[in-house]
Structures are given as structure tokens and as C-alpha cells.
Design a protein around this motif. Structure first.
Motif, PDB file in Angstrom:
ATOM      1  N   GLY A 357      52.360 -20.658  63.085  1.00  0.00           N
ATOM      2  CA  GLY A 357      53.731 -20.823  63.536  1.00  0.00           C
ATOM      3  C   GLY A 357      54.716 -21.088  62.423  1.00  0.00           C
ATOM      4  N   ALA A 358      54.259 -21.135  61.176  1.00  0.00           N
ATOM      5  CA  ALA A 358      55.149 -21.366  60.037  1.00  0.00           C
ATOM      6  C   ALA A 358      55.783 -20.053  59.589  1.00  0.00           C
ATOM      7  N   PHE A 359      57.062 -20.120  59.230  1.00  0.00           N
ATOM      8  CA  PHE A 359      57.784 -18.949  58.743  1.00  0.00           C
ATOM      9  C   PHE A 359      57.853 -18.962  57.221  1.00  0.00           C
ATOM     10  N   ARG A 360      57.764 -17.793  56.630  1.00  0.00           N
ATOM     11  CA  ARG A 360      57.962 -17.688  55.185  1.00  0.00           C
ATOM     12  C   ARG A 360      59.425 -17.960  54.857  1.00  0.00           C
ATOM     13  N   GLU A 361      59.634 -18.760  53.822  1.00  0.00           N
ATOM     14  CA  GLU A 361      60.988 -19.045  53.355  1.00  0.00           C
ATOM     15  C   GLU A 361      61.323 -18.024  52.274  1.00  0.00           C
ATOM     16  N   GLU A 362      61.944 -16.920  52.666  1.00  0.00           N
ATOM     17  CA  GLU A 362      62.290 -15.863  51.736  1.00  0.00           C
ATOM     18  C   GLU A 362      63.543 -15.158  52.230  1.00  0.00           C
ATOM     19  N   ALA A 363      64.129 -14.354  51.366  1.00  0.00           N
ATOM     20  CA  ALA A 363      65.377 -13.682  51.689  1.00  0.00           C
ATOM     21  C   ALA A 363      65.217 -12.763  52.897  1.00  0.00           C
ATOM     22  N   ALA A 364      66.312 -12.575  53.606  1.00  0.00           N
ATOM     23  CA  ALA A 364      66.321 -11.720  54.797  1.00  0.00           C
ATOM     24  C   ALA A 364      66.453 -10.260  54.373  1.00  0.00           C
ATOM     25  N   PRO A 365      65.527  -9.393  54.812  1.00  0.00           N
ATOM     26  CA  PRO A 365      65.629  -7.981  54.471  1.00  0.00           C
ATOM     27  C   PRO A 365      66.650  -7.260  55.347  1.00  0.00           C
ATOM     28  N   ALA A 366      67.555  -6.522  54.722  1.00  0.00           N
ATOM     29  CA  ALA A 366      68.573  -5.777  55.458  1.00  0.00           C
ATOM     30  C   ALA A 366      67.955  -4.759  56.402  1.00  0.00           C
ATOM     31  N   SER A 367      66.796  -4.245  56.040  1.00  0.00           N
ATOM     32  CA  SER A 367      66.160  -3.193  56.831  1.00  0.00           C
ATOM     33  C   SER A 367      65.875  -3.615  58.267  1.00  0.00           C
ATOM     34  N   SER A 368      65.756  -4.921  58.512  1.00  0.00           N
ATOM     35  CA  SER A 368      65.439  -5.394  59.858  1.00  0.00           C
ATOM     36  C   SER A 368      66.603  -5.237  60.828  1.00  0.00           C
ATOM     37  N   LEU A 369      67.830  -5.107  60.326  1.00  0.00           N
ATOM     38  CA  LEU A 369      68.978  -4.993  61.224  1.00  0.00           C
ATOM     39  C   LEU A 369      68.854  -3.747  62.102  1.00  0.00           C
ATOM     40  N   TYR A 370      68.254  -2.713  61.574  1.00  0.00           N
ATOM     41  CA  TYR A 370      68.011  -1.489  62.356  1.00  0.00           C
ATOM     42  C   TYR A 370      67.148  -1.786  63.581  1.00  0.00           C
ATOM     43  N   HIS A 371      66.069  -2.527  63.405  1.00  0.00           N
ATOM     44  CA  HIS A 371      65.189  -2.860  64.528  1.00  0.00           C
ATOM     45  C   HIS A 371      65.911  -3.759  65.538  1.00  0.00           C
ATOM     46  N   ILE A 372      66.659  -4.725  65.025  1.00  0.00           N
ATOM     47  CA  ILE A 372      67.394  -5.615  65.917  1.00  0.00           C
ATOM     48  C   ILE A 372      68.417  -4.826  66.721  1.00  0.00           C
ATOM     49  N   ALA A 373      69.131  -3.921  66.063  1.00  0.00           N
ATOM     50  CA  ALA A 373      70.129  -3.116  66.760  1.00  0.00           C
ATOM     51  C   ALA A 373      69.489  -2.279  67.863  1.00  0.00           C
ATOM     52  N   GLY A 374      68.286  -1.768  67.619  1.00  0.00           N
ATOM     53  CA  GLY A 374      67.598  -1.002  68.651  1.00  0.00           C
ATOM     54  C   GLY A 374      67.346  -1.825  69.894  1.00  0.00           C
ATOM     55  N   ALA A 375      66.923  -3.067  69.695  1.00  0.00           N
ATOM     56  CA  ALA A 375      66.707  -3.944  70.840  1.00  0.00           C
ATOM     57  C   ALA A 375      68.025  -4.263  71.536  1.00  0.00           C
ATOM     58  N   MET A 376      69.103  -4.434  70.764  1.00  0.00           N
ATOM     59  CA  MET A 376      70.394  -4.760  71.360  1.00  0.00           C
ATOM     60  C   MET A 376      70.919  -3.603  72.213  1.00  0.00           C
TER      61      MET A 376
END
Length: 383
Positions: A357-376
Motif C-alpha cells: 500500500g506504499a506509494f513511490r515518492e517520485e515525480a509525476a509522469p505527464a504520460s499518465s494524463l492521457y489515461h486519466i483523460a480516457g477515464a474522464m
């Protein structure tokens, strides 16, 4: 992200689904789209930054063509989804970077074209997203130059074509063959079929759907793998015998969204959703990363993108069937995605969650916005 090929066959979305959708859409419109334009766009140098640190500061990293293409596509959707920001300017900014990335050989991007390990996310993968970005631009403007650019790239991809259908990772490469870039070509061909009257796009989309159903789905377990041998058979290499549940959802949604899907195709798509639900979701409600050929977990970590693909596949399947369990899965998937979005700077996200359940503490990849937009886009259909 073409219009649905069929009207929903079940009852309207329950209030719990619509409430979860409103929360995520609010975050997307009020936080994500603004920050990825205001801080994610390189106004002086052109294009979009590849990552933002979790405090919103851009990182000086190489610019991947897929990011330029994906952001172009996302901001073409933004106004339709209700964003009141400068969607047209953000879209044009990305499109200029895409067009500037065309090489003398007619291909796009600056990724190495030989050497290194092949993972299905190389040269062919980037070309698929360029086609998607060009389709988004054409849908926005009707610009004939974008149509010509897409047809020129399609002609160039003839060198990648496999005699049994689909496309190889690069010209002359017999093996391994990869499902992932072929999936995104299916998406891009569908996008072009929705914006162009040229029958070639509809024909290419049909060929990719046939590839998926006749070559990529394993008759032994009904799953759809990632790597294949030279004739699209299951690779004999043990290291290649794995699958990603997130891609089961993604293929399922594309098959359900395909305008020419018949009853058998929809059955296949629903079977992929059922398989992913049964084998790829952990007890906490997160889509895990990888399964082996026996559909047993081999990586119980979770990626953000897989949660978004579960949202849109389950939402579409529930709308088509009225299945209450799929509506419940949609709500659960929205909750899983929301966990990734809990960051110090609204509009950013974490990309990896381990099995504890732990998340990696690293920069957010811009590429994920495409996947999020698809769900939206899918959630916005629910009203």
C-alpha cells in the motif's frame, strides 16, 4: 476515444457511480488540466515537460514524443469535457511539437531506433500516438494538412506491417512481436475513422480488431498477452509469458468502442473484463501489475494507468449490460484512482503503489494524463 458504438442496454448509472464521477471530473477540470498547462507546458522552448516533481516544478528530462502526442490529444478533449481554460492554445502548443518531431525518414520522435532491449514501447508505439494526436487536431480543425500527414505516416508504417496482420516493432524485425503498440494503433485508426471519410482508416481498425480476436487472445485461457513469436503465437521464452491486467481492460474498452463491433466482438470484450476482474484485482480493490501465463500474480504492485482503464472498461460494460457488479467495480476503481491522486500539489499523482500500500515518492509522469483523460471521457458519458 470515439463515440460509443451502441446505446447502453442497462439501467442508468447508480448515484454512487455518478457521485464518484463528479468528484474525479472536478479534480480533473479544476486541478489537473490547469497545472499541466501552466507548469507542464514549456512555453519558451516548445512542447510539454515529461515530468513534474510533486511540488509542481518541471524536471529537465528528455522529451518523449509520446508525451507531446498524448498531451495534444488530452487538450483536444478538454473543452468538450467542460474545461474553461485555454484548451485550444494548449492543444496547438502540443501539436506544433509533434509536427516538429518528424524526421527525414517520415517517422516521428527521437528515440533510438536500434539497439537496447525491446519492450513494445519504442518506435512503433510512438508512431501510434502521433497518429492519435493528428486525429485529434483534424477533429478540432478539419485541417487537410493533418490528414495528409497522417496518410503519409500510415504509408511509412507499411514497412512495419506483418504478413499475418498487425505491425512489427520495427521494419525487418521478426520477433518479438508486441500487442501494446498494436493496441494503440487500433485506437488511432478508430480516432481517424471518426474524423475522416477515407475508408482506409475504418479498414485498418477492422484489421486490428481481427488481429486481437484471432491472433492475440490465447484460446487456452482467453487472456491477451504482451509478447509473441514471429507468427503471433505464444512466445516460447518463459520470460515473455506474462500479461498485464490493465491491458485486458484497455483492449476490452477499445473493442466495445469500435464502431463496427458485432455481437461476437462485444462478447469477447466482456469476457476480457470478466477475466481482468477475476484475476487482476487485489483484495484492496487495486488492479495489480502482472500475471503469468497461468493467470497467477507475479507482480502485485499497482500502476495508476491500470486503475483508469478499469474505470472506463467497467463503466462501459455496465452501461451496455446493466450489471450491478460492474457498476460496483466502477466505484471501487474510482476510489483506487483517487488514492494515486492524493499528492501535496493538487493535479499531480503518484504512479506506483507496492503491494503493502506504499506509494513511490517520485515525480509525476505527464504520460499518465492521457489515461486519466480516457477515464474522464467515459465517466462524463454517465451524466
Amino acid at each position: 476515444m470515439t463515440p460509443a458504438n451502441a446505446e447502453p442496454g442497462g439501467a442508468p448509472a447508480p448515484e454512487a457511480v455518478r457521485a464518484a464521477a463528479r468528484r474525479l471530473l472536478g479534480w480533473f477540470l479544476q486541478s489537473a488540466l490547469p497545472i499541466w498547462w501552466e507548469r507542464g507546458a514549456d512555453v519558451a522552448g516548445g512542447g510539454y515537460f515529461d515530468r513534474l516533481a510533486l511540488d509542481g516544478v518541471p524536471l529537465d528530462l528528455p522529451r518523449r514524443m509520446r508525451v507531446q502526442a498524448r498531451q495534444t490529444h488530452v487538450y483536444a478533449l478538454a473543452q468538450r469535457l467542460g474545461w474553461t481554460g485555454p484548451a485550444a492554445a494548449a492543444h496547438r502548443h502540443g501539436l506544433a511539437a509533434v509536427l516538429a518531431g518528424r524526421g527525414e525518414d517520415g517517422l516521428y520522435g527521437a528515440l533510438p531506433r536500434s539497439g537496447g532491449a525491446l519492450d513494445g514501447m519504442g518506435l512503433l508505439y510512438d508512431q501510434a500516438f502521433v497518429l492519435l494526436a493528428l486525429a485529434a487536431g483534424h477533429a478540432q480543425t478539419g485541417d487537410a494538412a493533418l490528414d495528409a500527414a497522417a496518410l503519409a505516416l500510415l504509408d511509412r508504417l507499411a514497412d512495419f506491417a506483418h504478413p499475418l496482420g498487425g505491425y512489427a516493432e520495427r521494419p525487418g524485425l521478426a520477433t518479438p512481436l508486441f500487442a501494446n503498440p498494436n493496441m494503440h494503433l487500433f485506437e488511432a485508426f478508430q480516432a481517424w475513422a471518426a474524423t475522416s471519410a477515407n475508408p482506409v482508416w475504418r479498414e485498418r481498425a477492422a484489421s486490428q480488431a481481427e488481429l486481437a480476436q484471432e491472433r492475440l487472445v490465447d484460446p487456452e485461457n482467453d487472456a491477451l498477452g504482451e509478447r509473441f513469436g514471429p507468427d503471433w503465437s505464444r512466445s516460447v521464452a518463459r520470460a515473455d509469458q506474462f500479461l498485464w491486467p490493465g491491458h485486458l481492460y484497455e483492449w476490452a474498452w477499445l473493442l466495445m468502442d469500435w464502431r463496427d463491433a458485432d455481437a461476437a466482438t462485444l462478447v469477447e470484450a466482456l469476457r476480457l473484463v470478466e477475466l481482468a476482474e477475476r484475476t487482476g484485482v487485489d483484495a484492496a480493490g487495486f488492479v495489480i501489475f502482472a500475471l503469468d501465463e497461468r493467470l497467477a500474480p507475479i507482480d502485485r504492485g499497482a500502476r495508476l494507468w491500470a486503475q483508469t482503464e478499469r474505470i472506463r472498461a467497467c463503466a462501459r460494460a455496465a452501461a451496455l449490460t446493466g450489471d450491478g457488479a460492474l457498476w460496483a467495480a466502477t466505484v471501487q476503481a474510482c476510489g483506487a484512482l483517487k488514492a494515486f491522486l492524493d499528492t501535496p500539489t493538487p493535479g499531480l499523482w503518484r504512479d506506483w503503489r507496492d503491494e503493502t500500500g506504499a506509494f513511490r515518492e517520485e515525480a509525476a509522469p505527464a504520460s499518465s494524463l492521457y489515461h486519466i483523460a480516457g477515464a474522464m471521457v467515459e465517466l462524463a458519458r454517465l451524466g
